[in-house]
Design a protein around this motif. Structure first.
Motif, PDB file in Angstrom:
ATOM      1  N   LEU A  11     -28.194 -29.298 -22.409  1.00  0.00           N
ATOM      2  CA  LEU A  11     -27.629 -27.917 -22.006  1.00  0.00           C
ATOM      3  C   LEU A  11     -26.607 -27.713 -22.664  1.00  0.00           C
ATOM      4  CD1 LEU A  11     -27.712 -25.936 -19.769  1.00  0.00           C
ATOM      5  CD2 LEU A  11     -26.499 -27.544 -18.340  1.00  0.00           C
ATOM      6  N   CYS A  12     -25.858 -28.468 -23.374  1.00  0.00           N
ATOM      7  CA  CYS A  12     -24.744 -28.035 -24.310  1.00  0.00           C
ATOM      8  C   CYS A  12     -25.234 -27.362 -25.323  1.00  0.00           C
ATOM      9  CB  CYS A  12     -23.778 -29.200 -24.534  1.00  0.00           C
ATOM     10  SG  CYS A  12     -22.769 -29.811 -22.990  1.00  0.00           S
ATOM     11  N   GLU A  13     -26.336 -27.974 -26.044  1.00  0.00           N
ATOM     12  CA  GLU A  13     -27.053 -27.411 -27.142  1.00  0.00           C
ATOM     13  C   GLU A  13     -27.434 -26.100 -27.009  1.00  0.00           C
ATOM     14  OE1 GLU A  13     -29.902 -30.020 -28.454  1.00  0.00           O
ATOM     15  OE2 GLU A  13     -28.395 -31.680 -29.473  1.00  0.00           O
ATOM     16  N   ALA A  14     -28.042 -25.841 -25.620  1.00  0.00           N
ATOM     17  CA  ALA A  14     -28.686 -24.645 -25.368  1.00  0.00           C
ATOM     18  C   ALA A  14     -27.484 -23.361 -25.245  1.00  0.00           C
ATOM     19  CB  ALA A  14     -29.348 -24.407 -24.286  1.00  0.00           C
ATOM     20  N   CYS A  15     -26.386 -23.956 -24.576  1.00  0.00           N
ATOM     21  CA  CYS A  15     -25.358 -23.092 -24.224  1.00  0.00           C
ATOM     22  C   CYS A  15     -24.616 -22.676 -25.689  1.00  0.00           C
ATOM     23  CB  CYS A  15     -24.187 -23.681 -23.427  1.00  0.00           C
ATOM     24  SG  CYS A  15     -22.964 -22.897 -23.000  1.00  0.00           S
ATOM     25  N   ALA A  16     -24.427 -23.676 -26.700  1.00  0.00           N
ATOM     26  CA  ALA A  16     -23.859 -23.518 -28.068  1.00  0.00           C
ATOM     27  C   ALA A  16     -24.622 -22.609 -28.757  1.00  0.00           C
ATOM     28  CB  ALA A  16     -23.545 -24.870 -28.520  1.00  0.00           C
ATOM     29  N   ALA A  17     -26.025 -22.644 -28.694  1.00  0.00           N
ATOM     30  CA  ALA A  17     -26.772 -21.635 -29.275  1.00  0.00           C
ATOM     31  C   ALA A  17     -26.542 -20.347 -28.794  1.00  0.00           C
ATOM     32  CB  ALA A  17     -28.351 -22.068 -29.098  1.00  0.00           C
ATOM     33  N   GLU A  18     -26.533 -19.984 -27.502  1.00  0.00           N
ATOM     34  CA  GLU A  18     -26.463 -18.597 -27.210  1.00  0.00           C
ATOM     35  C   GLU A  18     -25.000 -18.110 -27.441  1.00  0.00           C
ATOM     36  OE1 GLU A  18     -26.743 -15.033 -25.017  1.00  0.00           O
ATOM     37  OE2 GLU A  18     -28.325 -16.549 -25.745  1.00  0.00           O
ATOM     38  N   CYS A  19     -23.980 -18.815 -27.071  1.00  0.00           N
ATOM     39  CA  CYS A  19     -22.594 -18.469 -27.388  1.00  0.00           C
ATOM     40  C   CYS A  19     -22.575 -18.248 -28.794  1.00  0.00           C
ATOM     41  CB  CYS A  19     -21.474 -19.403 -26.839  1.00  0.00           C
ATOM     42  SG  CYS A  19     -21.389 -19.542 -25.106  1.00  0.00           S
TER      43      CYS A  19
END
Length: 109
Positions: A74-82
């Motif tokens: 989830l952190c990776e997905a959030c990082a990619a979006e941000c």
């Protein structure tokens, strides 16, 4: 499991939690929440999961490693979006999320 085994991961999750909450609140207050909806949703999900992961590690739960593996995803997905957005809070959130993902993944084994 002892909580002392997870000190760095707990700290990373707490840092990520704060960065995600700040990013979501900032996105909401800037007047373009509709176009930032994906960012806000991921920020909120990531913040909640980081907080839960830190809590499970702090109490030495046997489920902490499994939850931290999911937290890393989830952190990776959030990082990619941000990272897609120029706002300073989004960029700071992306950095915190990447660091948390790396530490959570290592902790989860």
């Amino acid at each position: 499991m002892q909580q002392t085994d997870f000190t760095d991961c707990i700290a990373a999750c707490q840092t990520c939690f704060v960065a995600c909450e700040h990013c979501a609140a900032s996105c909401l207050s800037e007047g373009h929440a509709t176009e930032m909806a994906a960012c806000i949703k991921l920020d909120r999900d990531c913040a909640d999961l980081c907080a839960l992961s830190a809590a499970l590690m702090a109490r030495g739960s046997a489920f902490a490693p499994a939850l931290c593996a999911i937290c890393a995803q989830l952190c990776e997905a959030c990082a990619a979006e941000c990272a897609r957005h120029d706002a300073e809070h989004c960029q700071a959130c992306a950095i915190a999320c990447r660091q948390c993902a790396e530490i959570c993944r290592a902790m989860a084994g």
